[in-house]
Enzyme design. Structure first.
Site, short mmCIF file in Angstrom:
data_model
loop_
_atom_site.label_atom_id
_atom_site.label_comp_id
_atom_site.label_asym_id
_atom_site.label_seq_id
_atom_site.Cartn_x
_atom_site.Cartn_y
_atom_site.Cartn_z
N ILE A 144 3.89 -5.16 -1.26
CA ILE A 144 3.10 -4.31 -0.57
C ILE A 144 4.22 -3.79 1.31
O ILE A 144 4.95 -4.97 1.37
CB ILE A 144 1.94 -4.66 0.26
CG1 ILE A 144 1.53 -4.64 -1.18
CG2 ILE A 144 1.47 -4.05 1.14
CD1 ILE A 144 0.22 -6.07 -1.25
N CYS A 145 4.31 -2.42 1.86
CA CYS A 145 4.88 -2.57 3.17
C CYS A 145 4.24 -2.20 3.45
O CYS A 145 3.00 -1.36 3.98
CB CYS A 145 5.71 -1.38 2.37
SG CYS A 145 6.88 -0.71 4.38
N LEU A 146 4.08 -3.27 4.77
CA LEU A 146 2.98 -3.80 5.78
C LEU A 146 3.34 -4.61 6.89
O LEU A 146 3.66 -5.12 6.44
CB LEU A 146 2.06 -4.53 4.96
CG LEU A 146 0.24 -4.01 5.89
CD1 LEU A 146 0.01 -3.11 6.70
CD2 LEU A 146 -0.81 -4.94 5.10
#
Lengths: 199, 399
Positions: A91-93
């Site tokens: 995840i890119c968060l």
């Protein structure tokens, strides 16, 4: 340090269990082992999105330095989203990276991920192929995301056309998931997908 | 307001080991009671160790991301420290008898040494919530914890129950009628109270079924035992009856009454098959005397006549008797109401006849009597046959 992490996860776990989101079945949290270092989260796809009706399972690993460092979270359920790797579920968060704050909790993480499904950030992509499709042909992106939700997350919206194309490739001896990835990547253009698969 | 706040905070800490403190006493980092509280320039409270640990790698507040300098922007919060030090909370093990009152800060340490704490049980030995079948999967170390859980979660359990009830609604009519019947059947025994309790409980269909099943098994077992007893008794009864009959026949002193049943039918059968003969049971002239029997058949010469003959039978003390048989034989067809109508014939034995010799077989093949004793027509007309029965009397008197 480890003691703080375990104590905190215990408290957070109770907090999540009692939260109203759990009551509404929007999020869910389960222990994987008894020492609170690995958990399994689940979020419901937000309404009025391509992910509606799907249930997405997350792997949550709590580092010993928690809450000074963020938990390590990835999607176990395969998902088509610009900020989530369609291959690894990474995840890119920002809050899971540099924007993490010790005052955040697993509940806020799960809710943030749910919000991420509602509002993708194609300019900060994790999966470049998905992000490009999102930017160039958002309708095609929605169709694909809905199909993946149906195929992997128990979503209700089946797309017979997609299923038919996948079946064509499977009949040629391609593994189903591989066929789905190729077709998704080439906007469901059967010829180009085939070409890519056999080149 | 403040008072009420304290009360609820204390109460919740009694009830739940991990209950969160009131928000103003909670560290946003460790989510526990503030320990050595500090306040930041942006106005957030933390444990000193927690915020220091955070600011070693970051330079912003974990709550609102305000820039913070770990040396200049963090101050001791002695007001909050004093407030927390005035708090007293009871040991969570109060449910198991610990009466210790401590500062919330000391609870964790105390719990490690509290003599009332329960040892951690392996997962499979923990107590399950009684509502596990309905979807409550909580586990507990000991009974007080379980009781506390049950008290706290009445609403939740009711919800689970009503959901489960909805699912079994189809069968509920049956179940409730079974329930009523079960109460009806229950004998007022010493188990009655328990059974009533378990049957009236809404969720105890399982118990009810188990109780009924046990009862059925018990009753089946009992029925089987009774069957055996009944079989044995009827066997004894049969034996007794036949013994009595034997007695009668042995001790009749040569006077024997033969109730010849089903007369019309037997006549019809004999007319169809003239060789058919009917023999009476054997009887004795005295307990150690001759054994005789009567024979009835249709006369071979004229089938309108009934033949009545007497046969000698082999008995166990024939060797003690004089042979051939010598004596007087009287045969009477008895009229059921008017004895003057009786048909009576007396005959004397004739030693030259084979019929009076000592029997070689069970029954002497030759009989002695009248082959045309009575006209069958007559027997019916004169009402000898009553209840479809003909009574024949024999008097055998050896001399």
């Amino acid at each position: 340090m480890a003691n703080i992490a375990a104590q905190r996860i215990k408290r957070e776990f109770k907090e999540v269990i009692r939260s109203e989101e759990v009551a509404k079945c929007a999020i869910k949290l389960d222990l994987v082992d008894n020492n609170y270092t690995e958990l399994r989260g689940e979020i419901a796809g937000p309404p009025d999105t391509a992910y509606e009706g799907g249930n997405f399972v997350l792997e949550i690993k709590v580092p010993e330095t928690y809450p000074f460092n963020p938990p390590k979270v990835r999607f176990i359920t395969k998902i088509w989203h610009p900020n989530i790797s369609s291959v690894t579920g990474a995840i890119c968060l920002d809050i899971l990276k540099d924007q993490w704050a010790a005052a955040m909790t697993l509940r806020t993480v799960l809710l943030s991920l749910q919000a991420l499904l509602s509002a993708a950030e194609p300019d900060d992509p994790q999966d470049a192929v998905v992000a490009r499709q999102y930017k160039e042909n958002v309708e095609m992106f929605r169709l694909t995301a809905r199909h993946w939700t149906n195929a992997y997350a128990g979503g209700p919206n089946a797309n017979p056309e997609c299923d038919e194309k996948i079946k064509r490739l499977v009949d040629m001896g391609i593994e189903e998931h591989q066929a789905r990835v190729a077709l998704s990547s080439y906007n469901w253009d059967l010829e180009r997908a085939t070409e890519q698969l056999f080149s | 307001m403040a008072e009420g706040g304290y009360n609820s905070a204390q109460e919740s800490s009694i009830i739940d080991e991990f209950a969160a403190p009131e928000a103003r006493f909670e560290c946003p980092i460790c989510l526990a009671w503030l320990r050595d509280p500090v306040v930041t320039s942006c106005g957030h409270r933390f444990c000193r160790n927690c915020i220091q640990g955070w600011l070693e790698k970051e330079n912003a507040c974990p709550v609102d991301k305000m820039k913070l300098n770990k040396d200049k922007d963090v101050f001791p919060d002695n007001f909050t420290r004093r407030e927390i030090s005035q708090q007293r909370t009871k040991c969570p093990n109060i449910v198991r008898g610990c009466l210790e009152e401590l500062s919330p800060l000391d609870v964790d340490e105390h719990l490690l040494v509290c003599q009332f704490r329960v040892p951690e049980l392996p997962d499979h030995e923990k107590l399950r919530c009684q509502f596990v079948d309905f979807g409550c999967y909580e586990k507990f170390e000991d009974d007080p914890e379980l009781q506390r859980h049950l008290q706290e979660n009445i609403q939740l359990h009711l919800g689970l129950l009503s959901r489960a009830y909805g699912k079994v609604n189809v069968g509920s009519e049956n179940a409730s009628s079974t329930l009523a019947q079960a109460n009806f059947w229950d004998p007022p025994s010493k188990h009655d109270n328990q059974q009533l309790k378990s049957t009236t409980g809404d969720s105890d269909n399982d118990n009810l079924l188990r109780a009924l099943y046990e009862k059925i098994v018990f009753l089946e077992q009992k029925t089987r035992e009774q069957d055996i007893i009944i079989a044995n008794m009827s066997q004894q009864l049969t034996n007794l009856t036949s013994t009595t009959a034997n007695f009668q026949q042995r001790y009749c002193n040569g006077c024997f009454l033969w109730h010849f049943n089903d007369f019309k039918n037997k006549i019809a059968q004999m007319r169809e098959n003239p060789r058919l003969m009917h023999y009476s049971p054997g009887f004795y002239t005295n307990p150690y005397g001759y054994k005789l029997c009567l024979r009835i058949n249709l006369s071979p010469k004229d089938p309108n006549y009934l033949a009545i003959l007497i046969h000698l039978m082999k008995s166990e003390h024939d060797q003690a008797l004089d042979w051939p048989f010598c004596g007087r034989l009287t045969v009477t067809i008895v009229h059921p109401t008017q004895s003057f109508k009786n048909i009576k014939e007396t005959m004397m034995s004739r030693s030259e006849l084979q019929a009076f010799n000592r029997p070689v077989h069970d029954l002497n093949p030759k009989g002695f009597g009248y082959t045309e004793f009575a006209l069958i027509e007559e027997l019916f007309n004169q009402d000898f046959v009553s209840n479809n029965q003909l009574i024949v009397k024999v008097n055998a008197l050896p001399v």
